[in-house]
Motif scaffolding. Structure first.
Motif, PDB file in Angstrom:
ATOM      1  N   LYS A 157       0.833  -1.195   0.000  1.00  0.00           N
ATOM      2  CA  LYS A 157       0.000   0.000   0.000  1.00  0.00           C
ATOM      3  C   LYS A 157       0.870   1.249   0.000  1.00  0.00           C
ATOM      4  CE  LYS A 157      -3.710   2.113   2.709  1.00  0.00           C
ATOM      5  NZ  LYS A 157      -4.626   1.902   3.862  1.00  0.00           N
ATOM      6  N   GLN A 158       1.852   1.241   0.870  1.00  0.00           N
ATOM      7  CA  GLN A 158       2.758   2.374   0.992  1.00  0.00           C
ATOM      8  C   GLN A 158       3.471   2.656  -0.337  1.00  0.00           C
ATOM      9  OE1 GLN A 158       5.646   1.690   4.108  1.00  0.00           O
ATOM     10  NE2 GLN A 158       7.091   3.108   3.158  1.00  0.00           N
ATOM     11  N   LEU A 159       4.005   1.611  -0.949  1.00  0.00           N
ATOM     12  CA  LEU A 159       4.727   1.776  -2.207  1.00  0.00           C
ATOM     13  C   LEU A 159       3.832   2.322  -3.310  1.00  0.00           C
ATOM     14  CD1 LEU A 159       6.969  -1.395  -2.525  1.00  0.00           C
ATOM     15  CD2 LEU A 159       7.666   0.959  -2.088  1.00  0.00           C
ATOM     16  N   VAL A 160       2.656   1.753  -3.415  1.00  0.00           N
ATOM     17  CA  VAL A 160       1.762   2.167  -4.493  1.00  0.00           C
ATOM     18  C   VAL A 160       1.311   3.602  -4.298  1.00  0.00           C
ATOM     19  CG1 VAL A 160      -0.493   1.775  -5.526  1.00  0.00           C
ATOM     20  CG2 VAL A 160       1.025  -0.148  -5.079  1.00  0.00           C
ATOM     21  N   ASN A 161       1.047   3.972  -3.052  1.00  0.00           N
ATOM     22  CA  ASN A 161       0.692   5.368  -2.787  1.00  0.00           C
ATOM     23  C   ASN A 161       1.785   6.294  -3.278  1.00  0.00           C
ATOM     24  OD1 ASN A 161      -1.821   5.125  -1.694  1.00  0.00           O
ATOM     25  ND2 ASN A 161      -1.096   4.953   0.416  1.00  0.00           N
ATOM     26  N   ASN A 162       3.003   5.943  -2.931  1.00  0.00           N
ATOM     27  CA  ASN A 162       4.140   6.772  -3.320  1.00  0.00           C
ATOM     28  C   ASN A 162       4.251   6.885  -4.835  1.00  0.00           C
ATOM     29  OD1 ASN A 162       7.085   7.283  -4.000  1.00  0.00           O
ATOM     30  ND2 ASN A 162       7.020   7.741  -1.811  1.00  0.00           N
ATOM     31  N   LEU A 163       4.090   5.769  -5.514  1.00  0.00           N
ATOM     32  CA  LEU A 163       4.166   5.790  -6.978  1.00  0.00           C
ATOM     33  C   LEU A 163       3.008   6.582  -7.569  1.00  0.00           C
ATOM     34  CD1 LEU A 163       5.196   2.150  -7.860  1.00  0.00           C
ATOM     35  CD2 LEU A 163       6.581   4.203  -8.048  1.00  0.00           C
ATOM     36  N   ALA A 164       1.839   6.422  -6.953  1.00  0.00           N
ATOM     37  CA  ALA A 164       0.664   7.105  -7.461  1.00  0.00           C
ATOM     38  C   ALA A 164       0.878   8.606  -7.417  1.00  0.00           C
ATOM     39  CB  ALA A 164      -0.564   6.724  -6.648  1.00  0.00           C
ATOM     40  N   GLU A 165       1.557   9.056  -6.348  1.00  0.00           N
ATOM     41  CA  GLU A 165       1.802  10.484  -6.210  1.00  0.00           C
ATOM     42  C   GLU A 165       2.586  11.032  -7.393  1.00  0.00           C
ATOM     43  OE1 GLU A 165       3.618  10.576  -2.451  1.00  0.00           O
ATOM     44  OE2 GLU A 165       1.709  10.504  -1.405  1.00  0.00           O
ATOM     45  N   GLN A 166       3.530  10.234  -7.866  1.00  0.00           N
ATOM     46  CA  GLN A 166       4.358  10.704  -8.965  1.00  0.00           C
ATOM     47  C   GLN A 166       3.527  11.058 -10.190  1.00  0.00           C
ATOM     48  OE1 GLN A 166       7.745  10.909  -8.495  1.00  0.00           O
ATOM     49  NE2 GLN A 166       7.411  10.217  -6.394  1.00  0.00           N
ATOM     50  N   MET A 167       2.371  10.401 -10.321  1.00  0.00           N
ATOM     51  CA  MET A 167       1.574  10.680 -11.512  1.00  0.00           C
ATOM     52  C   MET A 167       0.277  11.414 -11.157  1.00  0.00           C
ATOM     53  SD  MET A 167       1.245   6.634 -12.560  1.00  0.00           S
ATOM     54  CE  MET A 167      -0.539   6.683 -12.767  1.00  0.00           C
ATOM     55  N   TYR A 168       0.273  11.964  -9.950  1.00  0.00           N
ATOM     56  CA  TYR A 168      -0.944  12.592  -9.448  1.00  0.00           C
ATOM     57  C   TYR A 168      -1.490  13.639 -10.409  1.00  0.00           C
ATOM     58  CZ  TYR A 168      -4.145  14.759  -6.159  1.00  0.00           C
ATOM     59  OH  TYR A 168      -5.258  15.245  -5.546  1.00  0.00           O
ATOM     60  N   ARG A 169      -0.555  14.478 -10.900  1.00  0.00           N
ATOM     61  CA  ARG A 169      -1.058  15.592 -11.708  1.00  0.00           C
ATOM     62  C   ARG A 169      -1.607  15.155 -13.051  1.00  0.00           C
ATOM     63  NH1 ARG A 169       4.924  18.380 -12.251  1.00  0.00           N
ATOM     64  NH2 ARG A 169       5.816  16.824 -10.886  1.00  0.00           N
ATOM     65  N   TYR A 170      -1.452  13.866 -13.364  1.00  0.00           N
ATOM     66  CA  TYR A 170      -1.992  13.392 -14.641  1.00  0.00           C
ATOM     67  C   TYR A 170      -3.238  12.536 -14.441  1.00  0.00           C
ATOM     68  CZ  TYR A 170       2.455  15.070 -16.194  1.00  0.00           C
ATOM     69  OH  TYR A 170       3.531  15.868 -16.438  1.00  0.00           O
ATOM     70  N   ARG A 171      -3.612  12.397 -13.158  1.00  0.00           N
ATOM     71  CA  ARG A 171      -4.746  11.536 -12.862  1.00  0.00           C
ATOM     72  C   ARG A 171      -5.998  11.999 -13.603  1.00  0.00           C
ATOM     73  NH1 ARG A 171      -5.738   8.130  -8.650  1.00  0.00           N
ATOM     74  NH2 ARG A 171      -4.346   8.980  -7.086  1.00  0.00           N
ATOM     75  N   PHE A 172      -6.172  13.289 -13.624  1.00  0.00           N
ATOM     76  CA  PHE A 172      -7.403  13.820 -14.205  1.00  0.00           C
ATOM     77  C   PHE A 172      -7.462  13.615 -15.715  1.00  0.00           C
ATOM     78  CE2 PHE A 172      -5.975  17.536 -16.520  1.00  0.00           C
ATOM     79  CZ  PHE A 172      -4.707  17.707 -16.000  1.00  0.00           C
ATOM     80  N   VAL A 173      -6.303  13.460 -16.317  1.00  0.00           N
ATOM     81  CA  VAL A 173      -6.238  13.408 -17.776  1.00  0.00           C
ATOM     82  C   VAL A 173      -7.136  12.320 -18.349  1.00  0.00           C
ATOM     83  CG1 VAL A 173      -4.763  12.917 -19.736  1.00  0.00           C
ATOM     84  CG2 VAL A 173      -3.918  14.345 -17.873  1.00  0.00           C
ATOM     85  N   TYR A 174      -6.991  11.144 -17.762  1.00  0.00           N
ATOM     86  CA  TYR A 174      -7.724  10.023 -18.348  1.00  0.00           C
ATOM     87  C   TYR A 174      -9.147   9.950 -17.815  1.00  0.00           C
ATOM     88  CZ  TYR A 174      -7.266   7.148 -14.165  1.00  0.00           C
ATOM     89  OH  TYR A 174      -7.359   6.667 -12.890  1.00  0.00           O
ATOM     90  N   LEU A 175      -9.467  10.859 -16.900  1.00  0.00           N
ATOM     91  CA  LEU A 175     -10.838  10.871 -16.381  1.00  0.00           C
ATOM     92  C   LEU A 175     -11.665  11.981 -17.029  1.00  0.00           C
ATOM     93  CD1 LEU A 175     -10.211  10.232 -12.572  1.00  0.00           C
ATOM     94  CD2 LEU A 175     -11.194   8.646 -14.245  1.00  0.00           C
ATOM     95  N   LYS A 176     -10.956  12.946 -17.622  1.00  0.00           N
ATOM     96  CA  LYS A 176     -11.666  14.078 -18.206  1.00  0.00           C
ATOM     97  C   LYS A 176     -12.340  13.715 -19.520  1.00  0.00           C
ATOM     98  CE  LYS A 176      -8.916  17.513 -18.714  1.00  0.00           C
ATOM     99  NZ  LYS A 176      -8.098  18.736 -18.636  1.00  0.00           N
ATOM    100  N   ASP A 177     -11.735  12.748 -20.193  1.00  0.00           N
ATOM    101  CA  ASP A 177     -12.201  12.388 -21.530  1.00  0.00           C
ATOM    102  C   ASP A 177     -13.473  11.541 -21.428  1.00  0.00           C
ATOM    103  OD1 ASP A 177     -12.628  11.489 -24.036  1.00  0.00           O
ATOM    104  OD2 ASP A 177     -10.571  10.817 -24.410  1.00  0.00           O
ATOM    105  N   GLU A 178     -14.606  12.154 -21.708  1.00  0.00           N
ATOM    106  CA  GLU A 178     -15.893  11.482 -21.519  1.00  0.00           C
ATOM    107  C   GLU A 178     -16.033  10.217 -22.360  1.00  0.00           C
ATOM    108  OE1 GLU A 178     -19.105  14.157 -22.153  1.00  0.00           O
ATOM    109  OE2 GLU A 178     -18.123  15.820 -21.094  1.00  0.00           O
ATOM    110  N   SER A 179     -15.416  10.238 -23.516  1.00  0.00           N
ATOM    111  CA  SER A 179     -15.587   9.100 -24.413  1.00  0.00           C
ATOM    112  C   SER A 179     -15.023   7.821 -23.795  1.00  0.00           C
ATOM    113  CB  SER A 179     -14.880   9.375 -25.743  1.00  0.00           C
ATOM    114  OG  SER A 179     -13.481   9.375 -25.560  1.00  0.00           O
ATOM    115  N   LYS A 180     -14.143   7.992 -22.783  1.00  0.00           N
ATOM    116  CA  LYS A 180     -13.529   6.819 -22.164  1.00  0.00           C
ATOM    117  C   LYS A 180     -14.344   6.294 -20.981  1.00  0.00           C
ATOM    118  CE  LYS A 180      -9.475   6.903 -24.505  1.00  0.00           C
ATOM    119  NZ  LYS A 180      -8.509   7.971 -24.207  1.00  0.00           N
TER     120      LYS A 180
END
Lengths: 234, 234
Positions: A157-180
């Motif tokens: 859990k700890q490791l994945v959280n840390n890795l997730a943070e690295q891409m935090y600012r891109y999280r919204f990218v793949y959620l913004k696209d309604e077609s997906k």
DNA sequence: TAATTGCACATTGTATACAAAAACGGAGTA
DNA sequence: TACTCCGTTTTTGTATACAATGTGCAATTA
């Protein structure tokens, strides 16, 4: 300094100042308020946040080990730059860990967690109808958190959280696209079904596809961003 | 303080003192000189190492994030205890990452690296004949470092190093047992062959077996150690 | 004797002071 | 103009001073 950055101390009561500063700076970096390559000057930050240099320095030590800032000797700290390569590295690792998470969840999930997961999947579908990206993001995180919890592995859990943070600012990218959205809902369903049926292979496959699609979206976004910007750092 | 711990500053010239202290304390913890649960008192350490409290504190912040020490509020730092559960958690993750490493190495290893790997495997076999555990350990590390390097994934390398540290003090356990040496040599050979033949499945399988055997040895050792000791901390 | 209060001390948390090195800039010179 | 030298300034690295909190012990009291 002429510029006034728009971040302030995140007051979490009764935490040592160093941790308050740590959280503040981390959020500023992850949200992009502090930009890659930007120098972190101690007195400046100290004045800005109204504390002395000591907590600032201790916070920077932690950010350093987390990889969010890099130290240049005798020059100080600056916000780490994220290259496409380093992001690919992160995603490569995440894929392996997400497969592991799916596998472990299959064999260890409890009945309650399984029903929570069902609800979370439904919530996510509902969220995609609201069209509000941050609501969708929250629902997505909730869904994955349940699976993470089901593994019972704190270190993971700890490791994945840390890795997730690295891409935090891109999280919204793949959620913004309604077609997906409909695709994401289907992917969540596949993951849920696989876990429910204790079908390890299917769960891992579903997790892999889920990450692959994220990767594609994020890389595409970065390339776009880079094209519109100055040079080699993202 | 009555006891005189036997560690001194590791002098790596021209590194900031905080990093020197960090390395020193880390090694002391990993080798067991500083024992789990032991308190790290700043003035004491500062006097012992001949520096002020500031570099000590900054080093502790990094150790904290690395998980080697835990902070108790208003009480200070102490060496983290390692439970059997947390070790199992670590090994579970390492298994997944080692499989990933094997897989990536298969597709990305260069000709030079492959021949280095061959040499390293031979060196390891030679080392097992010397009966000197630390020589064997070095050869083992060298072998795995080459594979790690071949993946070309810096983030992965960083993560695995960190995880490896958590089990560092048990590394010797599975290398001390002479009866296992021939098996280890065979395992390395299998890994080498699989990578050479670009046989991803076989490489992952071999990596998995390699870790499984380590896990068994370490867990067995911990149970023994615990039986001979006081209570619930290892 | 057992419990409780209060004081002294030990230890962390935070701020500041001092040292040294690097960055910057201006004057002078070719 | 371009370049170098030198001093000033900025900034980090390290040490120390001060504040606040917790801990243990002893004295006092029921």
């Amino acid at each position: 300094m002429d510029m006034t950055e728009d971040f302030n101390l995140i007051m979490e009561d009764f935490l040592p100042l160093r941790d308050v500063v740590f959280n503040t700076l981390r959020r500023a970096i992850l949200t992009g308020t502090l930009k890659p390559g930007e120098r972190l000057m101690e007195v400046h930050l100290a004045n800005k946040l109204g504390v002395s240099r000591t907590p600032i320095r201790e916070a920077i030590r932690k950010l350093e080990l987390e990889g969010l800032v890099v130290m240049v000797p005798r020059k100080g700290a600056e916000v780490a730059k994220i290259s496409e390569k380093s992001l690919k590295d992160v995603l490569e690792v995440r894929r392996a860990l997400d497969e592991l998470i799916a596998k472990l969840a299959c064999s260890r999930i409890t009945r309650e967690q399984l029903s929570e997961l069902r609800e979370a999947a439904d919530e996510f579908e509902k969220a995609t109808k609201t069209e509000d990206t941050s609501t969708i993001a929250r629902a997505d995180i909730a869904f994955h958190d349940i699976i993470m919890e089901a593994t019972g592995n704190l270190r993971l859990k700890q490791l994945v959280n840390n890795l997730a943070e690295q891409m935090y600012r891109y999280r919204f990218v793949y959620l913004k696209d309604e077609s997906k959205h409909s695709m994401l809902v289907k992917e969540h369903s596949r993951i849920y079904d696989a876990i429910k049926n204790n079908d390890t292979e299917a769960a891992m496959e579903a997790a892999r596809i889920h990450i692959d699609n994220q990767e594609k979206a994020i890389i595409a976004h970065i390339r776009m961003e880079r094209a519109g910007e100055d040079k080699d750092s993202i």
